[in-house]
Motif scaffolding. Structure first.
Motif, PDB file in Angstrom:
ATOM      1  N   LEU A 215       0.865  -1.182   0.000  1.00 32.28           N
ATOM      2  CA  LEU A 215       0.000   0.000   0.000  1.00 32.28           C
ATOM      3  C   LEU A 215       0.900   1.230   0.000  1.00 32.28           C
ATOM      4  N   VAL A 216       0.587   2.192  -0.860  1.00 35.72           N
ATOM      5  CA  VAL A 216       1.365   3.426  -0.962  1.00 35.72           C
ATOM      6  C   VAL A 216       0.467   4.596  -0.588  1.00 35.72           C
ATOM      7  N   PHE A 217       0.951   5.421   0.317  1.00 38.16           N
ATOM      8  CA  PHE A 217       0.193   6.587   0.775  1.00 38.16           C
ATOM      9  C   PHE A 217       0.961   7.859   0.431  1.00 38.16           C
ATOM     10  N   GLY A 218       0.306   8.745  -0.315  1.00 36.56           N
ATOM     11  CA  GLY A 218       0.904  10.024  -0.645  1.00 36.56           C
ATOM     12  C   GLY A 218       1.279  10.149  -2.101  1.00 36.56           C
ATOM     13  N   HIS A 219       1.527  11.399  -2.495  1.00 38.32           N
ATOM     14  CA  HIS A 219       1.814  11.716  -3.897  1.00 38.32           C
ATOM     15  C   HIS A 219       3.280  12.058  -4.138  1.00 38.32           C
ATOM     16  N   GLY A 220       4.041  12.272  -3.076  1.00 34.27           N
ATOM     17  CA  GLY A 220       5.434  12.655  -3.234  1.00 34.27           C
ATOM     18  C   GLY A 220       6.100  12.874  -1.895  1.00 34.27           C
TER      19      GLY A 220
END
Length: 241
Positions: A20-25
Motif C-alpha cells: 500500500l502506498v500513501f501520498g503523492h510525493g
C-alpha cells in the motif's frame, strides 16, 4: 490523501506480494510491519492517519510492505532455512521494492522505518546498505533475535551461523571497521525509540552502546511505560518520521 494498492509476483520470494502506498510525493518511507503482521495493519491501526498531514503536504510518501515472518523467523523450518528465507525477503526489498519506489518517486533520499519486528527489519537493512538509506527509525524493536528474553524465545533454537551473524545488528555492528561503510553510517540519520518498561530496552541500549563504540551518531529515545502498542506508535511517527 492518495492511496494506491500494488501487487506483483516476486521472483525473489516465489509468491505474490502486496504493497500500500500513501501520498503523492516527498521522501519515500519503506514501512515494515510488526511481527507476522501485514501491509494493511498500519492503516487499520490508524498509524497512517497519524502521519496524514506529513503525507498530504508531500513531506513523505509511505510504502507499507508485507512480511514473510511466518515463513522465516516464526516458521517450523530448520534454523538455516529460516534465515535463508529472511535473506530472500531482503532480496525482495532490495531488488524489487526499491526499484519500484524509484519509478514512482525521484527523490534521492530513502527512509526505512518499522515497529517491533518491523523496527528490526528497518534497522538491519539500513545498516547493511547505508548507501541506499539516508534515514532509519526503529520503534519498539529487538535487534538480536538469538537472545532469549522473557516471553520471547531465541528464534533460531540455539543455532548460529554467518548468515545469522550478519543479520543481527547487535552482533555485526560492533565489528564494523570498513572506512567506507562507517562513513556512510555516520551520514545516516538514525533514531531508536523504546519504552522504559519494554522487554527490549536492554537490547536497544546494547545497540546504542555499539554505535557509540564505532562513533556513529544516533538518537536514542526512551519513552515512559512499555510504549509497545499502536497508540504509542501513532505518536512516535508524528515526531520521528
Amino acid at each position: 490523501m492518495e492511496r494506491a494498492y500494488h501487487k506483483w509476483f516476486s521472483p525473489s520470494l516465489g509468491k505474490y506480494m502486496e504493497i500500500l502506498v500513501f501520498g503523492h510525493g516527498g521522501t519515500p518511507v519503506i514501512f515494515f510491519p510488526t511481527r507476522s503482521a501485514h501491509f494493511y495493519d498500519f492503516e487499520n491501526w490508524r498509524v497512517i492517519d497519524a502521519m496524514k498531514d506529513k503525507i498530504e503536504d508531500g513531506h513523505i510518501q509511505v510504502y507499507c510492505v508485507d512480511s514473510v515472518d511466518s515463513e522465516s523467523f516464526y516458521s517450523d523450518a530448520p534454523p538455516p532455512l529460516r534465515i535463508a528465507r529472511h535473506i530472500q525477503y531482503e532480496k525482495y526489498i532490495l531488488e524489487e521494492v526499491i526499484p519500484f519506489i524509484r519509478i514512482q518517486n525521484k527523490k534521492r533520499e530513502l527512509i526505512a522505518a518499522g515497529c517491533s519486528l518491523g523496527g528490526y527489519h528497518a534497522v538491519n537493512i539500513a545498516f547493511k546498505h547505508p548507501q541506499l538509506f539516508t534515514k532509519v527509525v526503529g520503534m519498539s524493536a529487538r535487534y538480536d533475535l538469538t537472545q532469549p528474553l522473557p516471553f520471547f524465545a531465541d528464534l533460531f533454537d540455539g543455532y548460529f551461523d554467518e548468515n545469522i551473524y550478519y543479520n543481527m545488528p547487535n552482533h555485526f555492528v560492533p565489528g564494523i571497521s570498513d572506512p567506507e561503510l562507517l562513513a556512510l553510517l555516520r551520514e545516516q540519520e538514525i533514531t531508536l525509540v523504546i519504552g522504559r518498561e519494554d522487554t527490549f530496552l536492554d537490547n536497544n541500549r546494547h545497540l546504542s552502546d555499539s554505535l557509540n563504540q564505532i562513533s556513529v551518531p544516533h538518537a536514542f529515545h526512551i519513552w515512559e511505560e512499555e510504549a509497545h502498542r499502536p497508540r504509542y506508535w501513532r505518536e512516535m511517527v508524528k515526531i520521528y518520521l
